[in-house]
Design an enzyme around this catalytic site. Structure first.
Site, short mmCIF file in Angstrom:
data_model
loop_
_atom_site.label_atom_id
_atom_site.label_comp_id
_atom_site.label_asym_id
_atom_site.label_seq_id
_atom_site.Cartn_x
_atom_site.Cartn_y
_atom_site.Cartn_z
CE1 TYR A 143 -3.53 -2.63 0.53
CE2 TYR A 143 -4.66 -0.60 1.07
CZ TYR A 143 -4.71 -1.93 0.72
OH TYR A 143 -5.92 -2.55 0.56
CG ASP A 226 -2.10 -19.99 -1.67
OD1 ASP A 226 -1.54 -20.04 -0.55
OD2 ASP A 226 -1.68 -20.65 -2.66
CG ASP A 250 -8.18 -4.80 1.28
OD1 ASP A 250 -9.11 -4.33 1.95
OD2 ASP A 250 -8.12 -4.70 0.03
CG ASP A 254 -13.64 -7.32 1.72
OD1 ASP A 254 -13.44 -6.60 2.71
OD2 ASP A 254 -14.03 -6.88 0.62
C1 IPM Z 1 -10.52 -1.42 3.58
C2 IPM Z 1 -10.73 -0.77 2.24
C3 IPM Z 1 -9.58 0.19 1.97
C4 IPM Z 1 -8.31 -0.64 1.87
C5 IPM Z 1 -9.77 1.09 0.74
C6 IPM Z 1 -11.05 1.88 0.81
C7 IPM Z 1 -8.60 2.01 0.56
O1 IPM Z 1 -10.88 -1.74 1.26
O2 IPM Z 1 -10.36 -0.69 4.58
O3 IPM Z 1 -10.54 -2.65 3.65
O4 IPM Z 1 -7.97 -1.16 0.80
O5 IPM Z 1 -7.62 -0.74 2.88
MG MG Z 2 -11.01 -3.72 2.00
#
Ligand code: IPM
Ligand code: MG
Length: 365
Positions: A143, A226, A250, A254
């Site tokens: 990042y 993975d 990240d 999710d």
């Molecule tokens: C998260 C989001 C952010 C990230 C974006 C909005 C920059 O996806 O906080 O998970 O990638 O960290």
């Molecule tokens: Mg995210």
């Protein structure tokens, strides 16, 4: 005399402002009914800040964020800002906050509320009782690594570069956060990287081993990223604390969020060195497709506020109360669209907030 906790609210874009309205109801409830008081300021961030100030985070907002005990953050982004300069895109506002406040530790708990076991895309028995803490490194890795950018090679070709880089101190400090959490939980840290492909992953793995020696009662296991993604959807209850880098974190968070029924349920805390500022935000994004319709789920943001009560304001019983109220509302079958199922009572964003406030009343009496 009652304590005043300082807070900066940055609602941002899309559903951010809508879900934040519901958090404000919860904050108002605490002010009215308990000794807990908040000193709140507000500003813009993301696309909204770009529209108003020409930058996704103004100097002024950043200065305020550095002064307060905690920032409550909504969400940023939307197609409206697709064309803006890359360094002024809405997401850059959030990344600047993380970097400038040195919020290197991102805690993303994936907990399955019992009334929601059937809302998960996995079988109920796989997620019932699920309680995972993802510890994502937040100020390093790909990042922020240099060099980065897109260069023109001049022969009709272009080259895009990002750099995955970690130094020992960055790995050590996030490892300590993970081990400290595991010590108070179930004593297992799963470290996730791609040490089979990346030297930065190999370093990550080796430095985790170094820190593990300080925590004899916590077990450390390594899992390639993975495989970790696969194991999260195969047998998620095998995990306790997962510690991983910025990019894998990240993605894996999710995945973990979906196990709990909806991305609309997952809160997060971004922390720096102890007492040095904090930011709380839902893991879901700005969801422009449902923005303005009054159907967004405010629970992730309200749970993020509960994390602020726990980690910044040192009010664990207030945090328990908020979480209990959410469980109560879910047990009474109220559902926003993202977690709705047949036989449930479908409610709007604001109705969900009202039910949570009613449950706070009920549980505190
Ligand atoms: C998260 C989001 C952010 C990230 C974006 C909005 C920059 O996806 O906080 O998970 O990638 O960290
Ligand atoms: Mg995210």
């Amino acid at each position: 005399m009652s304590k005043k906790h300082s807070m900066l609210i940055l609602s941002g874009d899309g559903i951010g402002p809508e879900v934040m309205v519901e958090v404000k109801k919860v904050i108002a409830w605490f002010s009215t009914n308990t000794g807990l008081e908040f000193d709140i300021s507000e500003d813009h961030v993301g696309g909204r800040a770009y529209d108003d100030y020409g930058v996704p985070l103004s100097e002024d907002a950043l200065a305020k964020a550095k002064l307060v005990d905690a920032v409550m953050f909504g969400a940023v982004g939307g197609s409206k800002w697709d064309g803006v300069d890359y360094d002024k895109r809405p997401e850059a506002g959030l990344l600047t906050l993380r970097k400038e406040l040195n919020l290197f530790a991102n805690l993303r708990p994936a907990m399955c509320f019992e009334p929601l076991v059937d809302a998960s895309s996995l079988k109920p028995e796989l997620v019932s009782g699920l309680d995972i803490m993802i510890v994502r490194e937040l100020t390093g890795g790909v990042y922020f690594g240099e060099p980065r950018g897109i260069t023109n090679l001049g022969n009709g070709q272009r080259r895009g570069v990002n750099t995955q880089v970690y130094e020992t101190y960055e790995i050590h400090r996030i490892a300590h956060v993970a081990f400290e959490l595991a010590k108070k939980r179930n004593g297992l840290v799963t470290s996730s990287e791609k040490s089979n492909v990346m030297e930065s992953g190999l370093l990550w793995r080796e430095e985790l081993e170094v820190i593990a020696k300080d925590y004899p009662n916590v077990r450390l296991e390594h899992m390639l990223a993975d495989n970790c993604g696969m194991q999260l959807v195969r047998a998620p209850k095998q995990f306790d604390v997962i510690v991983t880098d910025n990019l894998f974190g990240d993605m894996l968070s999710d995945v973990a969020a979906m196990l709990t029924g909806s991305l609309g349920m997952l809160p997060s805390a971004s922390l720096g060195e102890v007492g040095m500022g904090a930011l709380y935000e839902p893991v879901h994004g700005s969801a422009p497709d449902i923005a303005g319709k009054g159907i967004a789920n405010p629970i992730a943001t309200i749970l993020s506020f509960a994390m602020a009560l726990r980690y910044t304001y040192d009010e664990p019983s207030a945090a328990d109360l908020v979480e209990g109220a959410i469980n109560e509302v879910l047990a009474n079958n109220y559902r926003t669209a993202d977690i709705d199922q047949s036989g449930m009572k479908l409610v709007s964003t604001s109705e969900m907030g009202n039910h949570i406030v009613d449950a706070l009343d009920k549980l505190s009496n």
